[in-house]
Design a protein around this motif. Structure first.
Motif, PDB file in Angstrom:
ATOM      1  N   GLY A  83       8.365  -2.450  -3.737  1.00 35.02           N
ATOM      2  CA  GLY A  83       8.232  -0.713  -4.379  1.00 35.02           C
ATOM      3  C   GLY A  83       6.754  -1.052  -4.817  1.00 35.02           C
ATOM      4  O   GLY A  83       6.225  -0.108  -5.775  1.00 35.02           O
ATOM      5  N   GLN A  84       5.713  -1.665  -4.108  1.00 34.70           N
ATOM      6  CA  GLN A  84       4.080  -1.650  -4.359  1.00 34.70           C
ATOM      7  C   GLN A  84       3.928  -1.667  -2.601  1.00 34.70           C
ATOM      8  O   GLN A  84       2.250  -2.458  -2.849  1.00 34.70           O
ATOM      9  N   ALA A  85       3.965  -1.394  -1.656  1.00 35.88           N
ATOM     10  CA  ALA A  85       3.567  -0.372  -0.763  1.00 35.88           C
ATOM     11  C   ALA A  85       1.844  -0.226  -0.795  1.00 35.88           C
ATOM     12  O   ALA A  85       1.734   0.433  -1.811  1.00 35.88           O
ATOM     13  N   PRO A  86       0.895  -0.388  -0.222  1.00 32.68           N
ATOM     14  CA  PRO A  86       0.393   0.658  -0.247  1.00 32.68           C
ATOM     15  C   PRO A  86      -0.319   1.462   0.298  1.00 32.68           C
ATOM     16  O   PRO A  86       1.036   2.745   0.510  1.00 32.68           O
ATOM     17  N   ASP A  87      -1.500   1.911  -0.239  1.00 35.50           N
ATOM     18  CA  ASP A  87      -0.664   3.674  -0.264  1.00 35.50           C
ATOM     19  C   ASP A  87      -0.955   4.406   1.270  1.00 35.50           C
ATOM     20  O   ASP A  87      -1.091   5.370   2.190  1.00 35.50           O
ATOM     21  N   ILE A  88      -2.423   4.068   1.885  1.00 35.27           N
ATOM     22  CA  ILE A  88      -3.209   3.681   3.584  1.00 35.27           C
ATOM     23  C   ILE A  88      -2.427   2.570   4.622  1.00 35.27           C
ATOM     24  O   ILE A  88      -3.068   1.231   3.692  1.00 35.27           O
ATOM     25  N   VAL A  89      -2.751   2.632   5.778  1.00 32.42           N
ATOM     26  CA  VAL A  89      -2.588   1.516   6.246  1.00 32.42           C
ATOM     27  C   VAL A  89      -3.627   1.922   7.327  1.00 32.42           C
ATOM     28  O   VAL A  89      -3.144   2.558   8.125  1.00 32.42           O
ATOM     29  N   PHE A  90      -4.151   0.801   7.889  1.00 30.00           N
ATOM     30  CA  PHE A  90      -5.048   1.292   8.924  1.00 30.00           C
ATOM     31  C   PHE A  90      -4.280   1.023  10.312  1.00 30.00           C
ATOM     32  O   PHE A  90      -4.685  -0.920  10.109  1.00 30.00           O
ATOM     33  N   GLU A  91      -3.169   0.989  11.026  1.00 27.93           N
ATOM     34  CA  GLU A  91      -2.879   0.300  12.505  1.00 27.93           C
ATOM     35  C   GLU A  91      -2.660   1.392  13.269  1.00 27.93           C
ATOM     36  O   GLU A  91      -2.878   2.513  13.340  1.00 27.93           O
ATOM     37  N   GLY A  92      -1.584   0.945  14.550  1.00 27.66           N
ATOM     38  CA  GLY A  92      -1.250   1.971  15.603  1.00 27.66           C
ATOM     39  C   GLY A  92      -0.107   2.197  15.305  1.00 27.66           C
ATOM     40  O   GLY A  92       1.109   2.617  13.843  1.00 27.66           O
ATOM     41  N   PRO A  93       0.537   3.814  16.435  1.00 32.61           N
ATOM     42  CA  PRO A  93       1.691   4.004  16.341  1.00 32.61           C
ATOM     43  C   PRO A  93       2.774   3.335  16.336  1.00 32.61           C
ATOM     44  O   PRO A  93       3.846   3.628  16.078  1.00 32.61           O
ATOM     45  N   ILE A 305      -4.094   2.430  20.673  1.00 32.28           N
ATOM     46  CA  ILE A 305      -4.814   3.753  19.250  1.00 32.28           C
ATOM     47  C   ILE A 305      -4.463   2.684  17.906  1.00 32.28           C
ATOM     48  O   ILE A 305      -3.377   3.125  17.783  1.00 32.28           O
ATOM     49  N   TRP A 306      -5.663   3.400  17.208  1.00 28.87           N
ATOM     50  CA  TRP A 306      -5.597   3.454  15.779  1.00 28.87           C
ATOM     51  C   TRP A 306      -5.940   4.320  14.617  1.00 28.87           C
ATOM     52  O   TRP A 306      -7.180   5.111  15.376  1.00 28.87           O
ATOM     53  N   GLY A 307      -5.320   4.477  13.456  1.00 33.71           N
ATOM     54  CA  GLY A 307      -5.142   5.241  13.020  1.00 33.71           C
ATOM     55  C   GLY A 307      -5.066   5.315  11.669  1.00 33.71           C
ATOM     56  O   GLY A 307      -4.591   3.924  12.002  1.00 33.71           O
ATOM     57  N   PHE A 308      -4.953   6.125  11.057  1.00 35.08           N
ATOM     58  CA  PHE A 308      -4.075   5.863   9.394  1.00 35.08           C
ATOM     59  C   PHE A 308      -2.465   6.734   8.820  1.00 35.08           C
ATOM     60  O   PHE A 308      -2.480   7.779   9.330  1.00 35.08           O
ATOM     61  N   GLY A 309      -2.350   5.563   8.200  1.00 38.83           N
ATOM     62  CA  GLY A 309      -0.377   6.259   8.235  1.00 38.83           C
ATOM     63  C   GLY A 309      -0.583   6.147   6.279  1.00 38.83           C
ATOM     64  O   GLY A 309      -1.213   5.690   5.942  1.00 38.83           O
ATOM     65  N   ILE A 310       0.272   7.188   6.407  1.00 42.89           N
ATOM     66  CA  ILE A 310       0.266   6.769   3.810  1.00 42.89           C
ATOM     67  C   ILE A 310       1.575   6.587   3.892  1.00 42.89           C
ATOM     68  O   ILE A 310       2.542   7.697   4.300  1.00 42.89           O
ATOM     69  N   PHE A 311       1.966   5.434   3.128  1.00 43.22           N
ATOM     70  CA  PHE A 311       2.840   5.119   2.590  1.00 43.22           C
ATOM     71  C   PHE A 311       3.222   6.668   1.394  1.00 43.22           C
ATOM     72  O   PHE A 311       2.084   6.884   0.626  1.00 43.22           O
ATOM     73  N   ASP A 312       4.579   6.629   1.511  1.00 39.08           N
ATOM     74  CA  ASP A 312       5.002   7.745   0.384  1.00 39.08           C
ATOM     75  C   ASP A 312       5.618   7.163  -0.747  1.00 39.08           C
ATOM     76  O   ASP A 312       6.443   6.592  -0.804  1.00 39.08           O
ATOM     77  N   ASN A 313       4.269   6.862  -2.131  1.00 38.32           N
ATOM     78  CA  ASN A 313       4.678   6.264  -2.543  1.00 38.32           C
ATOM     79  C   ASN A 313       5.447   7.061  -4.005  1.00 38.32           C
ATOM     80  O   ASN A 313       5.075   6.651  -5.307  1.00 38.32           O
ATOM     81  N   GLY A 314       5.363   8.538  -3.292  1.00 33.94           N
ATOM     82  CA  GLY A 314       6.425   9.158  -5.036  1.00 33.94           C
ATOM     83  C   GLY A 314       4.516  10.012  -5.846  1.00 33.94           C
ATOM     84  O   GLY A 314       5.079  10.757  -6.950  1.00 33.94           O
ATOM     85  N   ASP A 315       3.913   8.902  -5.426  1.00 28.15           N
ATOM     86  CA  ASP A 315       2.400  10.107  -6.986  1.00 28.15           C
ATOM     87  C   ASP A 315       1.516  10.949  -5.284  1.00 28.15           C
ATOM     88  O   ASP A 315       0.933  10.306  -5.082  1.00 28.15           O
TER      89      ASP A 315
END
Length: 420
Positions: A83-93, A305-315
């Protein structure tokens, strides 16, 4: 570029696409976990990028965790389970869309993908950043096209340069065969190796086999693996018949790179600009990066391809802060160039010649024109990658090619079906 959209306005590529008016009175802490994409794995460089961000958004504090490709996935998965996933990850599809996005763990980034963004970003990149239902789980920053490379001096000595086009860096399958024959006849017994000790660098062997006779790795819808096609079987039959090219189950892509750099092999299939930069001190010959050979001379290269994704941590506050960070890094007119340069790759939209004066970067920029379908978002991708090198090992040990590729298709498509 063949896959670019026609832009209505030249300025579109450099616009900032605001996602929200982030309240300056609030202070929000977010976490960014980044894989080592160029200097995005270098804390000094990333600290500078964040300092630029904080000049504009001083109320968003960004803490960074640096991942590698050996343990990074395990670290992220452990954080998710706890339950401690990062907010943003920089990686690929393949991670953001096909893995964590497919599991329902990521935020839909539709509000970042405005009409202006869709107009600016290349078609093939846009397609890779969303799932089959059109949900965007990645906002892209940079890209590259993977190539192969030859030892130009060995080819010149063998009179084999006549079989390739040095200006376009392309060649036909017929001329590729002639070149290998010439190099082998000149006394260079180890012309190339089909490495398959693991999945490392498998984009090279996939591109080689798919390009030779126009085969594909998946269908256009990215729902089925199509390696068991007549075209791919024909390519494998060709490669296994050629003197100087051996299927080597003892090496990975990284090993092949070293054998090429020290002159043991005359060509490398696991290559891109990073390999030339990282191995510059150990290379004593002129490297000529090339597109993979194709029957019609029109290659379809595998890309990154590299970019940003956001984990849904409910905040919601953290999610909005994360979107603000992504928007600034990827869309701010000045910052986007610096963000891309930090990756050492190329922008996913037209930012002009950001590497003007850099001969090596300009040389490799040519290959982005040949980037083909980004199919690494198919379900069961991890299982398919394992099945791929297992298939090559089987063929190398004498298994009938048609039998081996059919086994691959059965294994990979079962994994794809299970992921749906």
């Amino acid at each position: 570029m063949k896959y670019r959209k026609i832009m209505a306005l030249a300025l579109t590529a450099c616009m900032v696409f605001p996602v929200s008016a982030f309240a300056e009175s609030e202070t929000t802490d977010i976490t960014l976990w980044t894989y080592p994409v160029g200097s995005w794995g270098d804390s000094a460089v990333v600290d500078g990028l964040i300092a630029n961000f904080n000049e504009v958004y001083p109320n968003i504090n960004v803490t960074v965790e640096y991942l590698d490709y050996t343990n990074g996935d395990d670290q992220v998965n452990t954080a998710i389970e706890g339950g401690q996933a990062p907010d943003i990850v920089f990686e690929g599809p393949e991670r953001l869309v096909a893995n964590w996005g497919a599991k329902g763990l990521m935020v839909d980034l539709a509000d970042l993908w405005t009409d202006e963004a869709k107009e600016a970003i290349y078609d093939s990149v846009e397609a890779a950043c969303q799932n089959n239902e059109g949900v965007f789980y990645e906002y892209p920053l940079c890209m590259t096209a993977h190539t192969m490379a030859i030892n130009r001096e060995i080819f010149e000595a063998a009179d084999a340069l006549q079989y390739l086009d040095e200006e376009t860096r392309t060649w036909t399958t017929e001329n590729f065969v002639k070149a290998v024959e010439a190099v082998y006849a000149s006394g260079q017994e180890n012309v190339a190796a089909i490495y398959c000790n693991g999945q490392g660098g498998d984009q090279g062997t996939r591109a080689l086999i798919n390009n030779l006779y126009g085969g594909t790795f998946t269908n256009a819808e990215h729902t089925e693996y199509t390696v068991n096609s007549e075209e791919n079987i024909k390519a494998l039959e060709l490669l296994t018949s050629m003197d100087g090219i051996n299927i080597d189950a003892s090496i990975t892509g990284g090993d092949e790179i070293q054998l090429f750099c020290n002159g043991t092999l005359a060509m490398a299939f696991c290559w891109n600009i990073a390999q030339e930069v990282n191995n510059a001190e150990s290379i004593s010959f002129d490297v000529l990066p090339m597109a993979f050979p194709s029957e019609n001379g029109e290659p379809q290269l595998c890309g990154g391809i590299w970019g940003f994704g956001i984990f849904d941590n409910g905040d919601e506050a953290k999610i909005e802060a994360a979107k603000t960070f992504i928007d600034f890094m990827a869309n701010d007119e000045t910052q986007a160039v610096e963000s891309v340069k930090a990756s050492s790759y190329w922008p996913v939209k037209d930012l002009g010649n950001i590497y003007e004066g850099d001969e090596l970067k300009t040389e490799y920029a040519l290959f982005t024109d040949y980037m083909g379908d980004y199919y690494q978002v198919v379900g069961g991708w991890a299982e398919a990658r394992t099945a791929w090198w297992n298939m090559l090992q089987q063929i190398g040990s004498g298994t009938d090619i048609a039998t081996a590729v059919e086994e691959f298709a059965t294994t990979a498509n079962a994994a794809a079906a299970a992921a749906q």
